[in-house]
Design an enzyme around this catalytic site. Structure first.
Site, PDB file in Angstrom:
ATOM      1  N   GLY A  48      34.935  29.445  45.027  1.00 25.66           N
ATOM      2  CA  GLY A  48      34.585  30.567  43.887  1.00 25.66           C
ATOM      3  C   GLY A  48      33.520  30.309  43.331  1.00 25.66           C
ATOM      4  N   ASP A 106      30.337  29.387  52.529  1.00 24.74           N
ATOM      5  CA  ASP A 106      30.427  30.224  51.258  1.00 24.74           C
ATOM      6  C   ASP A 106      29.077  30.608  50.937  1.00 24.74           C
ATOM      7  OD1 ASP A 106      30.736  27.103  50.972  1.00 24.74           O
ATOM      8  OD2 ASP A 106      29.785  27.507  49.071  1.00 24.74           O
ATOM      9  N   LYS A 116      24.035  34.066  36.735  1.00 26.92           N
ATOM     10  CA  LYS A 116      24.139  32.439  37.051  1.00 26.92           C
ATOM     11  C   LYS A 116      24.191  31.345  36.160  1.00 26.92           C
ATOM     12  CE  LYS A 116      23.445  29.259  41.249  1.00 26.92           C
ATOM     13  NZ  LYS A 116      22.936  29.485  42.416  1.00 26.92           N
ATOM     14  N   GLY A 138      29.986  25.042  34.694  1.00 23.64           N
ATOM     15  CA  GLY A 138      29.443  26.216  34.818  1.00 23.64           C
ATOM     16  C   GLY A 138      28.044  26.599  34.274  1.00 23.64           C
TER      17      GLY A 138
END
Length: 676
Positions: free
Chosen positions: A154, A339, A177, A190
């Site tokens: 994800g 991915d 991003k 993150g």
């Protein structure tokens, strides 16, 4: 000392850990996040952005609102929010990319107005202030990483802001991003840092202007917020600035988006978070085909299997054409996991990528790819393998026997056709399509391998080759052409043995006595590669620069004679050789870039930016917007070199380094760069 030098030029990215937490046990971590600042009355230049977030209406949303790493079952998106950063400021922005969103370039402004505009862009595209109409979310997907199913992955460092409709009615998804924690961040934070963000920002735009299907990058914003990164995973962490890239694409849905339904994998024991939810798979197919392949939806409405087959066929063709384009410019992606494969055939997720300098078919751009799975010459077959995994993920909505047949019938044919068409243009073969053209291309690449030819400059230089039997002109051309080959010093660095002799000896013994144990610590292919490296290095020790030059000129003379014979066939098919040659040169120079984002160019820009100077990033961005840069004269190489020098395209930001034109072969120090 060597480790410190390597560290200062490191281009790597942080890898994320396994998934953790559940929805019910995460409230405390969620409370620790700083709140977003309240929104201002409204943005200025960015106020014209018009959102229509179809994906969030069409696909299931996670009902759990806790923004912490956790499994996310039965959903395609989770609500999240960007985490604010301290003192955001603009590194660079791409006006051509932002124009996709309907943002017209602002008029020329006074310096103060320019500062205000940059401050607005930094405020909103850092995630510090929400844009009206944006609905931040993170996308759930899985993936096969280095051949093994990894389970839930994800958007661990990307935040979907929404979909912008521009004045032409085009729909563009925008992402931040590096905007902070999401439910998919696993054990990471993150965040992305300045070095990786500059690379992604510049390469996204470079690939577009090269004519290669790609996601885009609108802005790069850094900050005073810092994260700790152990760059080499060697116990020497350091602080780096949090940086955010605005990414733009029709969609960021990928092959792995359809792998969330995968049952328990027989090798890894992992499974997707939405096993047995075929209803969601149908929703995803309806959304993706209806939104991004409307012509297929219209042609097959009400008949799902033929529709899904047509969809898979088109994805297969687009993927084959995309990787053919990569091969023709020497681009290596580095992490071709499922991915990281776009469902609409775009280059996506720029991590440890690299443009090949010295031609090596086995070139590995990712320092973490120890097995060479994603080497340059393996990219076509890996993309085909990934399509096979997509085919498995579409069952039962597309039976596997149908998708496998499509893959076998379409992929190789489409790749080879597109690759050869592009190579003909790169070689100026514009009149005839002959059966032996693929052999001529293969022999060219082999000559480049033998001589260490620079991939980009070799093709670019060939436009200067004259179809003239005069041996003096050929010798003059060879003398200059040989400068695009690797020097003796470069080859010694490239073939320098990498294993300690005692380690190699131990692995050779294990290969004979205990191959099972060897498989745990290395591979036979790695041993053979090291033995070849030792042999080549030994030969180089006995070679002089004059010997190398003579050998290289001999190799190129042999191939150029074949190339001349092929060009003479072109001339024989036209009425005016001068007109043909002018067109040949024009086509060659519009298909062979003069400028690419070489690692050393990116690193110089990164080092300047880390010292607070963003001018090099902006200069390189402008350069990459015109990678082919046609010239009026192609007869004398010195003219090109003089023009490059006068243009001031200094590729080195440090006064201790020799200043080179951006189109030069990389300096020797560039061989120390490590991307992982």
């Amino acid at each position: 000392m060597a480790a410190a030098l390597r560290s200062s030029r490191y281009l790597g990215l942080l890898q994320r850990g396994p998934a953790s937490r559940s929805c019910s046990g995460a409230a405390m971590a969620a409370a620790a996040e700083p709140p977003l600042p309240s929104a201002p009355a409204g943005p200025g230049w960015l106020g014209s952005l018009r959102f229509d977030n179809r994906a969030l209406r069409a696909l299931p949303l996670d009902p759990c609102g806790e923004n912490v790493p956790r499994p996310v079952p039965d959903a395609c998106f989770s609500r999240t929010r960007p985490s604010p950063v301290a003192n955001p400021r603009l590194v660079a922005m791409s006006l051509p990319a932002l124009a996709l969103l309907g943002l017209e370039p602002p008029p020329l402004r006074a310096p103060r107005e320019e500062e205000q505009l940059e401050a607005e862009v930094a405020l909103y595209f850092s995630g510090n202030r929400p844009l009206p109409g944006a609905e931040p979310a993170a996308h759930c997907y899985c993936g096969h990483q280095f051949g093994s199913f990894a389970g839930q992955l994800g958007d661990g460092a990307a935040v979907y802001l929404g979909e912008v409709l521009n004045p032409s009615g085009e729909r563009w998804e925008i992402q931040l991003k590096g905007a902070g924690l999401t439910p998919f961040s696993r054990q990471a934070d993150g965040r992305k840092v300045l070095r990786s963000s500059i690379r992604e920002f510049l390469c996204s735009e470079a690939m577009f202007h090269l004519g290669i299907p790609t996601t885009r990058a609108g802005t790069c914003v850094t900050s005073d917020s810092e994260v700790i990164r152990d760059i080499f995973y060697d116990g020497n962490p350091k602080k780096e600035r949090c940086t955010i890239v605005l990414r733009i694409a029709p969609t960021f849905i990928r092959f792995g988006s359809f792998e969330i339904f995968k049952p328990v994998d027989e090798y890894t024991g992992r499974k997707g978070p939405s096993v047995n939810r075929n209803d969601i798979r149908i929703q995803m197919l309806n959304y993706v085909i209806g939104t991004f392949y409307p012509e297929i939806q219209e042609a097959h409405s009400g008949n799902s299997v033929p529709r899904n087959a047509a969809f898979f066929r088109e994805v297969t063709r687009r993927t084959a054409r995309m990787v053919a384009e990569w091969q023709c410019v020497g681009f290596c992606h580095g992490v071709l996991n499922t991915d990281n494969m776009s469902i609409v055939g775009l280059t996506i997720d720029y991590g440890p990528f690299g443009f090949m300098d010295r031609y090596d078919p086995e070139h590995i751009c990712n320092g973490s790819d120890n097995s060479g799975r994603y080497a340059y010459n393996k990219q076509p077959e890996i993309c085909k393998w990934n399509l096979g995994k997509l085919a498995e993920a579409l069952v039962p909505e597309l039976p596997l026997e149908i998708s496998e047949l499509i893959l076998e019938e379409e992929y190789d044919v489409e790749f080879e056709k597109h690759y050869l068409q592009k190579m003909r243009k790169k070689l100026g073969l514009i009149q005839l399509e002959l059966e032996d053209d693929d052999k001529l291309v293969s022999e060219l690449l082999e000559t480049m391998r033998l001589t260490g030819g620079d991939f980009t400059n070799t093709f670019r230089f060939l436009s200067l080759f004259l179809v003239d039997p005069d041996p003096l002109k050929l010798e003059d051309f060879l003398e200059k052409f040989a400068k695009q080959c690797a020097s003796l010093e470069e080859l010694k660095v490239a073939f320098r043995p990498q294993m300690d002799p005692r380690q190699l000896s131990m692995m050779l013994m294990l290969a004979q006595s205990n191959p099972q144990l060897l498989a745990l610590i290395g591979t036979k292919a790695n041993i053979n590669k090291e033995l070849d490296r030792i042999e080549q290095f030994s030969k180089l020790q006995q070679l002089t620069a004059a010997d190398l030059l003579s050998r290289n000129k001999g190799h190129w003379k042999e191939w150029l004679q074949k190339y001349r014979a092929r060009l003479e066939k072109e001339i024989g098919s036209v009425s005016d050789a001068e007109v043909w040659n002018a067109e040949r040169v024009k086509i060659m120079n519009s298909n062979n870039p003069k400028y690419i984002l070489r690692n050393y160019i990116a690193q110089n820009a990164i080092e300047a930016a880390e010292n607070g100077d963003f001018t090099e990033v902006r200069k390189v961005l402008k350069l990459l917007e015109k990678p082919y840069e046609l010239k009026e004269s192609f007869d004398v190489q010195e003219e090109l070199e003089e023009e490059e020098a006068v243009a001031g395209a200094a590729a080195c930001s440090s006064v201790s380094r020799i200043r080179l034109p951006y189109s030069s072969k990389p300096p020797l120090w560039a061989s120390e760069l490590c991307v992982t």
